[in-house]
Design a protein around this motif. Sequence first.
Motif, PDB file in Angstrom:
ATOM      1  N   LEU A  17      67.822  15.973  23.979  1.00  0.00           N
ATOM      2  CA  LEU A  17      67.756  17.644  23.842  1.00  0.00           C
ATOM      3  C   LEU A  17      68.458  18.103  25.247  1.00  0.00           C
ATOM      4  N   GLN A  18      68.859  19.522  24.493  1.00  0.00           N
ATOM      5  CA  GLN A  18      69.528  20.347  26.001  1.00  0.00           C
ATOM      6  C   GLN A  18      68.840  20.284  27.484  1.00  0.00           C
ATOM      7  N   ALA A  19      69.515  20.344  29.026  1.00  0.00           N
ATOM      8  CA  ALA A  19      69.464  19.881  29.620  1.00  0.00           C
ATOM      9  C   ALA A  19      68.266  21.189  29.581  1.00  0.00           C
ATOM     10  N   THR A  20      66.646  21.695  30.170  1.00  0.00           N
ATOM     11  CA  THR A  20      65.583  22.573  30.282  1.00  0.00           C
ATOM     12  C   THR A  20      65.672  22.352  31.632  1.00  0.00           C
ATOM     13  N   ALA A  21      64.714  23.235  32.093  1.00  0.00           N
ATOM     14  CA  ALA A  21      63.819  24.326  32.685  1.00  0.00           C
ATOM     15  C   ALA A  21      62.979  25.090  32.262  1.00  0.00           C
ATOM     16  N   TYR A  22      61.587  24.697  32.276  1.00  0.00           N
ATOM     17  CA  TYR A  22      60.987  25.999  31.237  1.00  0.00           C
ATOM     18  C   TYR A  22      58.939  25.689  31.714  1.00  0.00           C
ATOM     19  N   ASP A  23      57.772  26.252  31.827  1.00  0.00           N
ATOM     20  CA  ASP A  23      56.703  25.830  31.892  1.00  0.00           C
ATOM     21  C   ASP A  23      56.205  26.227  30.566  1.00  0.00           C
ATOM     22  N   VAL A  24      55.935  25.890  30.159  1.00  0.00           N
ATOM     23  CA  VAL A  24      55.031  25.855  29.070  1.00  0.00           C
ATOM     24  C   VAL A  24      53.194  26.174  29.457  1.00  0.00           C
ATOM     25  N   PRO A  25      52.869  27.513  28.810  1.00  0.00           N
ATOM     26  CA  PRO A  25      51.938  28.112  29.714  1.00  0.00           C
ATOM     27  C   PRO A  25      50.538  27.214  29.144  1.00  0.00           C
ATOM     28  N   ALA A  26      49.500  27.087  30.579  1.00  0.00           N
ATOM     29  CA  ALA A  26      48.158  26.451  29.588  1.00  0.00           C
ATOM     30  C   ALA A  26      47.670  27.272  28.273  1.00  0.00           C
ATOM     31  N   GLY A  27      47.040  27.064  27.312  1.00  0.00           N
ATOM     32  CA  GLY A  27      46.628  26.931  25.926  1.00  0.00           C
ATOM     33  C   GLY A  27      47.983  27.199  25.085  1.00  0.00           C
ATOM     34  N   HIS A  28      48.893  27.021  25.897  1.00  0.00           N
ATOM     35  CA  HIS A  28      50.131  26.994  24.313  1.00  0.00           C
ATOM     36  C   HIS A  28      50.644  25.536  24.479  1.00  0.00           C
ATOM     37  N   SER A  29      50.983  24.929  23.094  1.00  0.00           N
ATOM     38  CA  SER A  29      51.021  23.401  22.515  1.00  0.00           C
ATOM     39  C   SER A  29      52.514  23.344  22.256  1.00  0.00           C
ATOM     40  N   LEU A  30      53.649  22.257  22.948  1.00  0.00           N
ATOM     41  CA  LEU A  30      54.512  21.659  22.761  1.00  0.00           C
ATOM     42  C   LEU A  30      54.114  21.155  21.162  1.00  0.00           C
ATOM     43  N   THR A  31      55.342  21.819  21.113  1.00  0.00           N
ATOM     44  CA  THR A  31      55.630  21.299  19.545  1.00  0.00           C
ATOM     45  C   THR A  31      56.811  21.070  18.768  1.00  0.00           C
ATOM     46  N   LEU A  32      56.925  20.396  18.035  1.00  0.00           N
ATOM     47  CA  LEU A  32      58.946  19.404  17.445  1.00  0.00           C
ATOM     48  C   LEU A  32      58.788  20.258  16.293  1.00  0.00           C
ATOM     49  N   VAL A  33      59.927  20.293  16.127  1.00  0.00           N
ATOM     50  CA  VAL A  33      59.832  20.612  14.668  1.00  0.00           C
ATOM     51  C   VAL A  33      61.845  19.804  14.279  1.00  0.00           C
ATOM     52  N   VAL A  34      61.545  18.864  12.765  1.00  0.00           N
ATOM     53  CA  VAL A  34      62.773  18.491  12.451  1.00  0.00           C
ATOM     54  C   VAL A  34      63.019  18.913  11.078  1.00  0.00           C
ATOM     55  N   ASP A  35      64.517  18.661  11.138  1.00  0.00           N
ATOM     56  CA  ASP A  35      64.904  19.399   9.774  1.00  0.00           C
ATOM     57  C   ASP A  35      66.471  18.482   9.857  1.00  0.00           C
ATOM     58  N   THR A  36      66.763  19.300   8.572  1.00  0.00           N
ATOM     59  CA  THR A  36      67.929  18.342   8.238  1.00  0.00           C
ATOM     60  C   THR A  36      69.403  19.415   8.595  1.00  0.00           C
ATOM     61  N   VAL A  37      68.947  20.617   8.228  1.00  0.00           N
ATOM     62  CA  VAL A  37      70.237  21.665   8.408  1.00  0.00           C
ATOM     63  C   VAL A  37      70.053  22.449   9.530  1.00  0.00           C
ATOM     64  N   ASP A  38      70.918  22.961  10.254  1.00  0.00           N
ATOM     65  CA  ASP A  38      71.452  24.106  11.504  1.00  0.00           C
ATOM     66  C   ASP A  38      72.779  24.451  11.318  1.00  0.00           C
TER      67      ASP A  38
END
Length: 533
Positions: free
Chosen positions: A486-507
């Motif tokens: 995935l593209q390089a990033t720098a991000y803080d996921v706040p406490a109480g939030h969920s890291l979520t992955l979505v996979v589809d086939t069209v963009d």
Amino acid sequence: MAKRRTPLSAVLLAVLAAAILTAASPSPATAATERTEAAAATTGFRFVDITGSGGVVLKANVIAPSAAGRYPAIVFPASWGLNDLEYIAQAKTLAGRGYVVVSYTPRGWWSSGGEIDTAGPKDMADLSKVIDWTIANTTADPSRIGAAGISYGAGISLLGSAFDPRIRAVVMMSGWTDLVYSLYGDQTRHQQSAGLLQLAAALLGNAGPDLTGKLDDFNANRNVAQIMAWAGVRSAATYLDAINANRPAVLIANSWGDSIFPPNQLVDFYGRLAGPKRLELRPGDHAIAELTGVIGLPNDVWSSAYRWFDQYLAGVETGIGAEPPVLVNPHNAGQESYPAWSSLNGSVRRYGLGQIRWYDGTGLLGGAPSTGWSKTLPSDLNTTADGGVVLLTNGAAALTGILPQIWLPTVDRLRAGVWASDRPSSVQRIRGIPKVHLNLTGTAAQGTVVAYLYDLDSLGNAKLITHAPVSWLGTAGGSRSVDVALQATAYDVPAGHSLTLVVDTVDPLYYDANTFGGSVTVAGGSYVDVPLR
């Protein structure tokens, strides 16, 4: 004979006029290491014709300090679709700081002659001819030559440092190091970005048969090997050994969400540079981080450029050479500096993809990768999860501070796989390049999937942290594994939030290689590796 400046160019000059006055005035120092003396008197702008390679006439402008003496010089090739007026505010500022500044319109654009060479051999020869002219016709010091630009001008500048050892310092803003990756990253053609470049060439340049043919082939997905070879000739990564032999001081500045030249290509290149070097990454899209500086407003990217050239061309100690050379501005945290790219994260956490729950169509993201489950996706249907619109989506995010967002319940679970982690009580600081490994079954010989990593709050609002497509271009269907960075990033996921992955086939950002009416199945053993600090 072509007009010296087109009406649109004149409008651009009028828009920038106020900015020139701003840039001509000394601005408050933003750090103790920045130069604070008043701007020196300058010669004013002079518009000139410079003879490039093969006799092609390049339209240009020059400005310099008016006092006698020899000065360091900076050459600015204009961006794709723009002309030599692009840098007029910054040229005024730099001349006031003691530099000879020559900006020029590359061949094939606006009133410059010839056909667009797309940073090819003719453009390299032209850059050397512009340096020749600068040394012969200005007070430039031949031993102190720099090159800089945004986008197209950035790429020409960095490539030029491989072919002309007189270039001692480079500032590359929103440029590329691997044009093959920019066009075909993870074997997926980048549709919107290539289309935008093609439109600009048609409206504002003389594309000629070479560029026109390559873009037609790209859109039709033919002669791929030839396009890649053509793009390789136009990639600084191809000439890294020559750049290292010349040892220019190279500052690379880009944005996390650059949809034309995605930043992953810069990381390996930066790591392999041998001379003085610096890498800066900020929120935004292509050319957004440095945009306000183009019109003469205070800007962090341009401030770094001043310090870089002062240090490595003017011989002024600014301290930038002693600072940690990797600077990152996370999407939602304060600025950070590191001694190397590898120092961004202290660990990599593996999140296994788990069984999809029947009652909400979501699987668990976390723990060891599990087996015995699968999720089938149609290969030709889009969802609300996507990367947005080239330039606009991530550009708006940089200006507002709000990342692209969807409401996760709107993602059709019949068209996408969704996996969400538990909600930890502490912040998760993502730094670097997350990587997705997917085990696939029931695939056609060729196909595409797109992976999106989101920050999900308790109300179902999902902010897009990063994403990337991946395609496979085989000769037979069946089971296979695909890996996508995935593209390089720098991000803080706040406490109480969920890291979520979505996979589809069209963009819509990309051409996909999927079969109409087909499907692909994500199977057990799949996972996401997330770099955490």
